[in-house]
Motif scaffolding. Structure first.
Motif, PDB file in Angstrom:
ATOM      1  N   LEU A 240       1.914   9.127  -6.372  1.00 21.07           N
ATOM      2  CA  LEU A 240       2.402  10.486  -6.166  1.00 21.07           C
ATOM      3  C   LEU A 240       3.616  10.812  -7.037  1.00 21.07           C
ATOM      4  O   LEU A 240       4.115  11.936  -7.024  1.00 21.07           O
ATOM      5  CB  LEU A 240       2.769  10.696  -4.696  1.00 21.07           C
ATOM      6  N   GLY A 241       4.100   9.816  -7.781  1.00 21.87           N
ATOM      7  CA  GLY A 241       5.242  10.040  -8.647  1.00 21.87           C
ATOM      8  C   GLY A 241       6.576  10.018  -7.924  1.00 21.87           C
ATOM      9  O   GLY A 241       7.592  10.464  -8.464  1.00 21.87           O
ATOM     10  N   GLU A 242       6.597   9.469  -6.715  1.00 19.97           N
ATOM     11  CA  GLU A 242       7.824   9.447  -5.916  1.00 19.97           C
ATOM     12  C   GLU A 242       8.734   8.276  -6.283  1.00 19.97           C
ATOM     13  O   GLU A 242       9.935   8.323  -6.026  1.00 19.97           O
ATOM     14  CB  GLU A 242       7.471   9.380  -4.431  1.00 19.97           C
ATOM     15  N   ILE A 243       8.165   7.228  -6.851  1.00 23.47           N
ATOM     16  CA  ILE A 243       8.946   6.083  -7.319  1.00 23.47           C
ATOM     17  C   ILE A 243       8.462   5.681  -8.709  1.00 23.47           C
ATOM     18  O   ILE A 243       7.354   6.026  -9.119  1.00 23.47           O
ATOM     19  CB  ILE A 243       8.841   4.875  -6.359  1.00 23.47           C
ATOM     20  N   THR A 244       9.285   4.946  -9.423  1.00 23.36           N
ATOM     21  CA  THR A 244       8.923   4.500 -10.763  1.00 23.36           C
ATOM     22  C   THR A 244       8.020   3.273 -10.696  1.00 23.36           C
ATOM     23  O   THR A 244       7.892   2.629  -9.645  1.00 23.36           O
ATOM     24  CB  THR A 244      10.173   4.140 -11.575  1.00 23.36           C
ATOM     25  N   THR A 245       7.424   2.937 -11.808  1.00 19.73           N
ATOM     26  CA  THR A 245       6.585   1.741 -11.878  1.00 19.73           C
ATOM     27  C   THR A 245       7.400   0.488 -11.601  1.00 19.73           C
ATOM     28  O   THR A 245       6.942  -0.425 -10.904  1.00 19.73           O
ATOM     29  CB  THR A 245       5.920   1.632 -13.261  1.00 19.73           C
ATOM     30  N   LYS A 246       8.616   0.441 -12.120  1.00 16.99           N
ATOM     31  CA  LYS A 246       9.486  -0.709 -11.877  1.00 16.99           C
ATOM     32  C   LYS A 246       9.789  -0.854 -10.393  1.00 16.99           C
ATOM     33  O   LYS A 246       9.738  -1.966  -9.846  1.00 16.99           O
ATOM     34  CB  LYS A 246      10.787  -0.569 -12.674  1.00 16.99           C
ATOM     35  N   GLN A 247      10.099   0.240  -9.721  1.00 11.03           N
ATOM     36  CA  GLN A 247      10.374   0.192  -8.285  1.00 11.03           C
ATOM     37  C   GLN A 247       9.150  -0.272  -7.503  1.00 11.03           C
ATOM     38  O   GLN A 247       9.254  -1.062  -6.564  1.00 11.03           O
ATOM     39  CB  GLN A 247      10.823   1.569  -7.800  1.00 11.03           C
ATOM     40  N   CYS A 248       8.000   0.216  -7.915  1.00  8.21           N
ATOM     41  CA  CYS A 248       6.764  -0.155  -7.244  1.00  8.21           C
ATOM     42  C   CYS A 248       6.474  -1.638  -7.408  1.00  8.21           C
ATOM     43  O   CYS A 248       6.249  -2.359  -6.422  1.00  8.21           O
ATOM     44  CB  CYS A 248       5.605   0.677  -7.793  1.00  8.21           C
ATOM     45  N   LEU A 249       6.504  -2.131  -8.640  1.00  8.20           N
ATOM     46  CA  LEU A 249       6.205  -3.536  -8.899  1.00  8.20           C
ATOM     47  C   LEU A 249       7.237  -4.466  -8.270  1.00  8.20           C
ATOM     48  O   LEU A 249       6.885  -5.512  -7.710  1.00  8.20           O
ATOM     49  CB  LEU A 249       6.127  -3.794 -10.401  1.00  8.20           C
ATOM     50  N   SER A 250       8.501  -4.090  -8.343  1.00 10.36           N
ATOM     51  CA  SER A 250       9.554  -4.923  -7.754  1.00 10.36           C
ATOM     52  C   SER A 250       9.336  -5.076  -6.257  1.00 10.36           C
ATOM     53  O   SER A 250       9.445  -6.182  -5.706  1.00 10.36           O
ATOM     54  CB  SER A 250      10.935  -4.315  -8.023  1.00 10.36           C
ATOM     55  N   GLY A 251       9.042  -3.969  -5.586  1.00  9.43           N
ATOM     56  CA  GLY A 251       8.803  -4.007  -4.150  1.00  9.43           C
ATOM     57  C   GLY A 251       7.560  -4.790  -3.787  1.00  9.43           C
ATOM     58  O   GLY A 251       7.544  -5.553  -2.811  1.00  9.43           O
ATOM     59  N   GLN A 252       6.507  -4.618  -4.573  1.00 11.30           N
ATOM     60  CA  GLN A 252       5.259  -5.321  -4.280  1.00 11.30           C
ATOM     61  C   GLN A 252       5.392  -6.824  -4.501  1.00 11.30           C
ATOM     62  O   GLN A 252       4.875  -7.622  -3.711  1.00 11.30           O
ATOM     63  CB  GLN A 252       4.133  -4.743  -5.135  1.00 11.30           C
ATOM     64  N   MET A 253       6.082  -7.226  -5.551  1.00 14.04           N
ATOM     65  CA  MET A 253       6.258  -8.659  -5.802  1.00 14.04           C
ATOM     66  C   MET A 253       7.159  -9.294  -4.748  1.00 14.04           C
ATOM     67  O   MET A 253       7.001 -10.473  -4.402  1.00 14.04           O
ATOM     68  CB  MET A 253       6.843  -8.878  -7.200  1.00 14.04           C
TER      69      MET A 253
ATOM     70  N   SER B 207      11.636   6.714 -17.302  1.00  9.41           N
ATOM     71  CA  SER B 207      11.625   6.065 -15.987  1.00  9.41           C
ATOM     72  C   SER B 207      10.210   5.773 -15.497  1.00  9.41           C
ATOM     73  O   SER B 207      10.033   5.093 -14.497  1.00  9.41           O
ATOM     74  CB  SER B 207      12.343   6.956 -14.966  1.00  9.41           C
ATOM     75  N   PHE B 208       9.211   6.277 -16.207  1.00  2.00           N
ATOM     76  CA  PHE B 208       7.837   6.122 -15.731  1.00  2.00           C
ATOM     77  C   PHE B 208       7.336   4.693 -15.847  1.00  2.00           C
ATOM     78  O   PHE B 208       6.771   4.139 -14.914  1.00  2.00           O
ATOM     79  CB  PHE B 208       6.905   7.078 -16.488  1.00  2.00           C
TER      80      PHE B 208
ATOM     81  N   VAL C 222       0.838  -1.201   0.000  1.00  2.80           N
ATOM     82  CA  VAL C 222       0.000   0.000   0.000  1.00  2.80           C
ATOM     83  C   VAL C 222       0.877   1.257   0.000  1.00  2.80           C
ATOM     84  O   VAL C 222       0.604   2.219  -0.708  1.00  2.80           O
ATOM     85  CB  VAL C 222      -0.934   0.007   1.227  1.00  2.80           C
ATOM     86  N   VAL C 223       1.947   1.227   0.791  1.00  2.00           N
ATOM     87  CA  VAL C 223       2.884   2.348   0.856  1.00  2.00           C
ATOM     88  C   VAL C 223       3.527   2.575  -0.510  1.00  2.00           C
ATOM     89  O   VAL C 223       3.652   3.715  -0.984  1.00  2.00           O
ATOM     90  CB  VAL C 223       3.964   2.084   1.920  1.00  2.00           C
ATOM     91  N   LEU C 224       3.933   1.482  -1.141  1.00  2.00           N
ATOM     92  CA  LEU C 224       4.550   1.570  -2.463  1.00  2.00           C
ATOM     93  C   LEU C 224       3.564   2.101  -3.496  1.00  2.00           C
ATOM     94  O   LEU C 224       3.912   2.928  -4.345  1.00  2.00           O
ATOM     95  CB  LEU C 224       5.067   0.192  -2.885  1.00  2.00           C
ATOM     96  N   GLU C 225       2.332   1.624  -3.438  1.00  2.00           N
ATOM     97  CA  GLU C 225       1.309   2.074  -4.378  1.00  2.00           C
ATOM     98  C   GLU C 225       1.067   3.565  -4.246  1.00  2.00           C
ATOM     99  O   GLU C 225       0.952   4.292  -5.247  1.00  2.00           O
ATOM    100  CB  GLU C 225       0.006   1.313  -4.132  1.00  2.00           C
ATOM    101  N   ARG C 226       1.017   4.042  -3.000  1.00  2.00           N
ATOM    102  CA  ARG C 226       0.794   5.465  -2.758  1.00  2.00           C
ATOM    103  C   ARG C 226       1.967   6.306  -3.285  1.00  2.00           C
ATOM    104  O   ARG C 226       1.774   7.348  -3.904  1.00  2.00           O
ATOM    105  CB  ARG C 226       0.578   5.713  -1.269  1.00  2.00           C
ATOM    106  N   ALA C 227       3.182   5.828  -3.046  1.00  2.00           N
ATOM    107  CA  ALA C 227       4.368   6.535  -3.519  1.00  2.00           C
ATOM    108  C   ALA C 227       4.401   6.591  -5.042  1.00  2.00           C
ATOM    109  O   ALA C 227       4.791   7.604  -5.638  1.00  2.00           O
ATOM    110  CB  ALA C 227       5.629   5.861  -2.980  1.00  2.00           C
ATOM    111  N   TRP C 228       3.970   5.494  -5.680  1.00  2.00           N
ATOM    112  CA  TRP C 228       3.919   5.469  -7.149  1.00  2.00           C
ATOM    113  C   TRP C 228       2.866   6.445  -7.673  1.00  2.00           C
ATOM    114  O   TRP C 228       3.120   7.184  -8.629  1.00  2.00           O
ATOM    115  CB  TRP C 228       3.603   4.043  -7.611  1.00  2.00           C
TER     116      TRP C 228
END
Length: 217
Positions: free
Chosen positions: A39-52, A138-139, A31-37
């Motif tokens: 808001l544009g604070e992290i990239t989609t790759k960073q978000c998906l990598s962390g969530q997986m 990077s998006f 949820v934290v990662l999704e929110r950061a994504w």
């Protein structure tokens, strides 16, 4: 005609990847990662990598989950129509190729080109990789437009795109004809870009069946 279509919430009924992450995450870090994504604070790759990284699910349990995924009832009709025109729909997705192929096979659909992120299994862990990321952008974790940007882009070879989300924006902006809903539709409206609004694939099927798009582009 080149025909590209998103997968989650376009071919499927609902967002499969979001449902998977929500159901099998071991904590609320996703949820934290999704929110950061968002808001544009992290990239989609960073978000998906962390969530997986936070998922724990056996192959057997995952297979059971994927069997529950529904697809748009008009997708098979759309495939049949396109193949009558010797056109193959190409799936481009920020989901993962093995999961997409299993869902399609569960519905009796085979031999459709799929470009998506990659995934390896080890015990109850899922390890993603992103072979189609564009280093200049990077998006997106998967730069969907790279699959058609090198083609001859002309009125004799129009590009049709169907999508619903943020990951579809870059590709859709390069297409000749766009069918859009949800976030993608909102973006096109806000930027006064032309598209056809849809609720599901029935609109796409009817539009193409009437012959309005291919011969008028």
């Amino acid at each position: 005609m080149r025909f590209f279509v998103d997968f989650d919430n376009t071919i499927t009924v609902g967002d499969v990847l979001n449902d998977l992450i929500e159901r099998y995450s071991i904590n609320s870090e996703w949820v934290v990662l999704e929110r950061a994504w968002q808001l544009g604070e992290i990239t989609t790759k960073q978000c998906l990598s962390g969530q997986m990284k936070g998922l724990r699910v056996s192959k057997e349990e995952l297979a059971k989950f994927l069997k529950t995924v529904e697809i748009d009832p008009h997708f098979k009709r759309l495939i049949a129509l396109l193949r009558e025109w010797e056109t193959e729909p190409i799936i481009v997705s920020d989901n993962f190729e093995p999961l997409i192929r299993i869902i399609l096979e569960n519905h009796g659909i085979k031999d459709i080109p799929v470009y998506a992120n990659h995934l390896k299994f080890y015990k109850d862990r899922l390890f993603p990789s992103f072979p189609y990321q564009n280093p200049d952008c990077s998006f997106c974790a998967h730069c969907k437009k790279i699959h058609f940007m090198d083609d001859v882009h002309s009125k004799e070879n129009p590009i049709v795109y169907i999508g619903d989300g943020r990951s579809d924006i870059c590709a859709a902006k390069e297409a000749d004809l766009v069918f859009a809903k949800d976030t993608l539709l909102e973006y096109f409206k806000q930027h006064r870009l032309c598209c056809i609004e849809i609720d599901d694939l029935r609109t796409v099927f009817q539009y193409l069946k009437e012959g309005r798009s291919v011969r008028s582009l």
